[in-house]
Design an enzyme around this catalytic site. Structure first.
Site, PDB file in Angstrom:
ATOM      1  N   TYR A 156      14.982 -32.294 -36.515  1.00  0.00           N
ATOM      2  CA  TYR A 156      15.994 -33.694 -36.858  1.00  0.00           C
ATOM      3  C   TYR A 156      15.140 -34.337 -37.690  1.00  0.00           C
ATOM      4  CZ  TYR A 156      19.398 -37.233 -35.682  1.00  0.00           C
ATOM      5  OH  TYR A 156      20.347 -38.167 -35.828  1.00  0.00           O
ATOM      6  N   LYS A 163      16.921 -43.188 -38.241  1.00  0.00           N
ATOM      7  CA  LYS A 163      17.657 -43.797 -36.871  1.00  0.00           C
ATOM      8  C   LYS A 163      16.567 -44.736 -36.371  1.00  0.00           C
ATOM      9  CE  LYS A 163      21.392 -41.430 -37.169  1.00  0.00           C
ATOM     10  NZ  LYS A 163      22.763 -42.077 -37.602  1.00  0.00           N
TER      11      LYS A 163
END
Length: 256
Positions: A156, A163
């Site tokens: 990720y 995020k």
């Protein structure tokens, strides 16, 4: 449906196909009585998004490339001209180069890092800036995040960092806009089989681990996340702001 959003105008950015969380949210908003506005990024997306808008019964489908501030400003000016007010805004926009999701995060090139931040984070800040004056009677703005903002999730990388910045931005926007009765929140959904998820290496293994460890041992569905978004857009959430609401079957409480 209950009509929780009857009389409200909602903008959903990020509807690209019928398998996305954004689509599920937009559909739920219409089912609950909202007047819906969608956006597309450019000519390549226009035909597809207009078709999706017709399927949803969207009242307006407008262009907006979030990397272009003039287009962002123009989008909200047009919404103001058409409706006068805006009640709910959903930011389902994120981007990182696929090659930056694997390997070592430390190897992320500067320009790739900045691109992920611009599209995935600053776009939310700028859109809320222009949405706020239209929320004359108060309103709700929300964005989509993921557990990779809180923990180092394999494959990720730069998106997890984006995020994390998105969640922090959400909290500062909430602090800025509370006096105007505008709520700002984020929904952290569990891993869901979307077209975007295909860009994450070993995603099927991620799903397997998720189901084996989540307190509610099954995959989260798009419609379930949409239900949270309906709550946040409705008057039922008038005292909720600055929150990251986990829609992940409780997975975030048990770890990886």
């Amino acid at each position: 449906m209950s009509g929780l959003l009857a009389g409200k105008t909602a903008l959903v950015m990020g509807v690209r196909n019928k398998w996305s969380i954004a689509w599920a949210i937009a559909n739920a908003y219409v089912q609950h009585g909202a007047q819906l506005v969608l956006t597309y990024q450019g000519e390549r997306e226009e035909r597809a998004v207009r078709g999706l808008g017709e399927d949803l019964g969207a009242s307006l489908v407008l262009p907006c490339d979030v990397s272009d501030s003039s287009q962002v400003q123009g989008l909200f000016e047009r919404i103001g001209e058409e409706y006068g007010t805006l009640d709910a805004y959903v930011h389902a926009v994120a981007f990182a180069r696929k090659e930056d999701l694997s390997g070592m995060f430390a190897d992320t090139p500067r320009d790739h890092y900045l691109l992920a931040q611009e599209i995935s984070v600053f776009s939310f800040v700028e859109c809320v800036r222009y949405a706020a004056p239209l929320m004359k009677n108060g309103g709700s703005a929300m964005t989509l995040t993921y557990l990779g903002a809180e923990r180092a999730i394999p494959n990720y990388n730069v998106m997890g960092v984006a995020k994390a910045a998105l969640e922090a931005s959400m909290r500062y926007l909430s602090a800025d806009l509370g006096k105007a009765d505008i709520r700002v929140n984020a929904i952290s959904a569990g891993p869901i089989k979307t077209l975007s998820a295909k860009g994450i290496s070993d995603f099927d293994e991620m799903l397997r681990i998720f189901v084996s460890r989540a307190p509610i041992p099954r995959i989260v569905e798009q419609d379930e996340v949409a239900g949270v978004a309906v709550f946040l857009a409705s008057d039922l959430s008038k005292c909720v702001s600055g929150e990251v609401i986990h829609a992940d079957n409780g997975y975030h409480i048990v770890g990886l």
